[in-house]
Design an enzyme around this catalytic site. Structure first.
Site, short mmCIF file in Angstrom:
data_model
loop_
_atom_site.label_atom_id
_atom_site.label_comp_id
_atom_site.label_asym_id
_atom_site.label_seq_id
_atom_site.Cartn_x
_atom_site.Cartn_y
_atom_site.Cartn_z
N ARG A 63 8.39 -13.97 -0.25
CA ARG A 63 7.67 -12.74 0.09
C ARG A 63 8.13 -12.19 1.43
O ARG A 63 8.20 -10.97 1.63
CB ARG A 63 6.16 -13.04 0.14
CG ARG A 63 5.28 -11.87 0.60
CD ARG A 63 5.31 -10.75 -0.39
NE ARG A 63 4.44 -9.66 0.03
CZ ARG A 63 4.78 -8.70 0.89
NH1 ARG A 63 5.99 -8.71 1.43
NH2 ARG A 63 3.93 -7.74 1.20
N GLU A 121 0.82 -1.20 0.00
CA GLU A 121 0.00 0.00 0.00
C GLU A 121 0.87 1.26 0.00
O GLU A 121 0.58 2.23 -0.70
CB GLU A 121 -0.92 0.02 1.22
CG GLU A 121 -1.93 -1.11 1.26
CD GLU A 121 -1.39 -2.32 2.03
OE1 GLU A 121 -0.16 -2.51 2.04
OE2 GLU A 121 -2.21 -3.07 2.59
N ASN A 133 1.50 -8.74 -6.92
CA ASN A 133 1.26 -7.75 -7.97
C ASN A 133 2.01 -8.07 -9.27
O ASN A 133 3.23 -7.92 -9.34
CB ASN A 133 1.68 -6.38 -7.46
CG ASN A 133 1.25 -5.26 -8.38
OD1 ASN A 133 0.69 -5.51 -9.45
ND2 ASN A 133 1.50 -4.03 -7.99
N PRO A 134 1.30 -8.47 -10.34
CA PRO A 134 1.98 -8.78 -11.61
C PRO A 134 2.35 -7.55 -12.40
O PRO A 134 3.05 -7.64 -13.41
CB PRO A 134 0.93 -9.62 -12.35
CG PRO A 134 -0.38 -9.10 -11.86
CD PRO A 134 -0.16 -8.73 -10.42
#
Length: 425
Positions: A266, A61, A330-331
């Site tokens: 991640r 974000e 997120n691609p």
């Protein structure tokens, strides 16, 4: 009723909240040097002049807000405060925030701590990202008649179902927002059904983010170390996906001599765990955080802030959290750098982006490990095909990057108002 109960519990629960924060600190989830910020005690002086406060829950974000922050600072009159709630995002903001913007941890949602925070910072405009709703904090902003705008508003089907069980509570929370800007039409529709008064879809700011940065010298050094080895990347992986990537490597290694598989978990702290999993499969592996060179079959890149580096190294990128875990990562980020993008079937965090990329032939969806191996092998065996797919991904990403202008247009009257004033005493 629920709102009042929540407020009462947050006031009475002070000792339990203190215990909770101490436990988080022991786990490394709080910064001991900045613990006061979580209680509304500022560690920085408020800059002079009109100030805009932007809040984002965590890394993704906060990154999506960086282009908006730069635009707000363009005129030189505004100052910007950014709050987040995680140690990881705080470190990232320390590296990425431009001059004129400062970072603080968001205060825990106790009325006294919230008031202390607002009394110190006195924002003239508040921009709230996605769906990190804290009722006391939002209500206190509303009491002070400070414009509060939801940007990047997100309301998944699952969250909508949950909030629908407490309609009065969420309606009261959303009533504090002057304007809600949703990422997608579906987000806007759900926000309206839950009680948002003025909701619009102007695009997704994550599509306005510039390409992830990297250190040119580090990129050049890694390219020299890797040489002409075929390379692919499994990015932002979650438990189970690292083993999938390692098995894909084992499947492809014989027909792609010298193959290098880069795995970026991640959560970087899982690096040693991933290292053990890969070794258990009989593969030679290097650990980036230990300073080891990418001279073995697999490189586990358990570091922060280097995805831009690896997206530039690997022509083929698989996005994690899409095979063994629901949601997707997120691609857009690898597409923005012209990589051939692959992802699994579990992309519910990107209900519009994933289908749009597939429709534009800017990505390829794989159902399982076998399909992932087939796709990676096909693209690495024919670099021209991989380059063409990456070019389509880049063209799609650049065409989608106009959301920032529309969002700034909607914010213009609020920005003009805060620029024309100064901090209230």
């Amino acid at each position: 009723m629920i709102h009042a109960l929540y407020r009462a519990l947050s006031i009475a629960g002070g000792p339990l909240i203190d215990v909770f924060l101490k436990r988080r600190m022991l786990k490394g989830k709080e910064d001991p040097a900045r613990a006061g910020e979580r209680r509304g005690l500022a560690s920085l002086a408020r800059p002079d002049g009109p100030l805009v406060w932007l809040h984002a829950a965590s890394v993704g974000e906060s990154l999506s807000l960086l282009p908006l922050i730069e635009r707000l600072l363009d005129g030189g009159r505004l100052r910007v405060l950014v709050t987040t709630g995680t140690v990881t995002s705080a470190r990232l903001m320390a590296e990425r925030l431009p001059a004129g913007a400062v970072h603080q941890f968001v205060p825990v949602d106790r009325p006294a701590w919230v008031r202390r925070f607002l009394d110190h910072w006195r924002p003239g405009l508040v921009l709230w990202a996605e769906s990190d709703f804290w009722p006391n904090l939002l209500a206190e902003i509303g009491k002070r008649h400070v414009p509060l705008i939801l940007v990047q508003g997100r309301m998944s089907a699952r969250s909508f179902a949950g909030w629908s069980r407490a309609p009065g509570f969420i309606a009261r929370v959303l009533a504090d927002f002057t304007l809600c800007l949703g990422q997608t039409p579906a987000d806007v529709e759900r926000l309206v059904q839950l009680g948002a008064q003025d909701a619009r879809c102007l695009g997704n700011l994550k599509l306005a983010v510039p390409p992830l940065p990297c250190e040119p010298a580090e990129l050049a050094a890694l390219k020299e170390q890797i040489g002409d080895r075929p390379v692919w990347l499994a990015s932002s992986t979650h438990p189970g996906e690292e083993a999938v990537a390692a098995r894909v490597h084992r499947t492809l290694a014989e027909r792609l001599p010298g193959l290098l598989t880069i795995i970026v978990p991640r959560h970087p702290e899982r690096g040693p765990e991933v290292l053990g999993e890969v070794k258990a499969l009989g593969l030679q592996v290097s650990l980036r955080s230990a300073g080891e060179a990418p001279d073995r079959a697999i490189l586990v890149a358990d570091t922060m802030g280097e995805l831009g580096l690896f997206y530039r190294l690997a022509p083929v990128v698989f996005m994690g959290k899409s095979l063994t875990v629901e949601g997707g990562q997120n691609p857009f980020e690898p597409a923005r750098l012209g990589a051939a993008v692959l992802f699994g079937p579990r992309m519910s965090n990107f209900p519009d982006m994933a289908p749009a990329m597939l429709a534009a032939d800017a990505a390829c969806q794989v159902a399982d490990q076998d399909q992932l191996a087939e796709a990676v092998g096909r693209l690495l065996a024919d670099p021209a095909v991989a380059r063409a797919m990456g070019a389509r991904a880049l063209a799609w990403a650049e065409a989608e990057a106009g959301a920032l202008d529309q969002v700034m247009g909607a914010l213009a009257p609020f920005i003009a108002a805060v620029e024309g004033s100064d901090a209230r005493p």
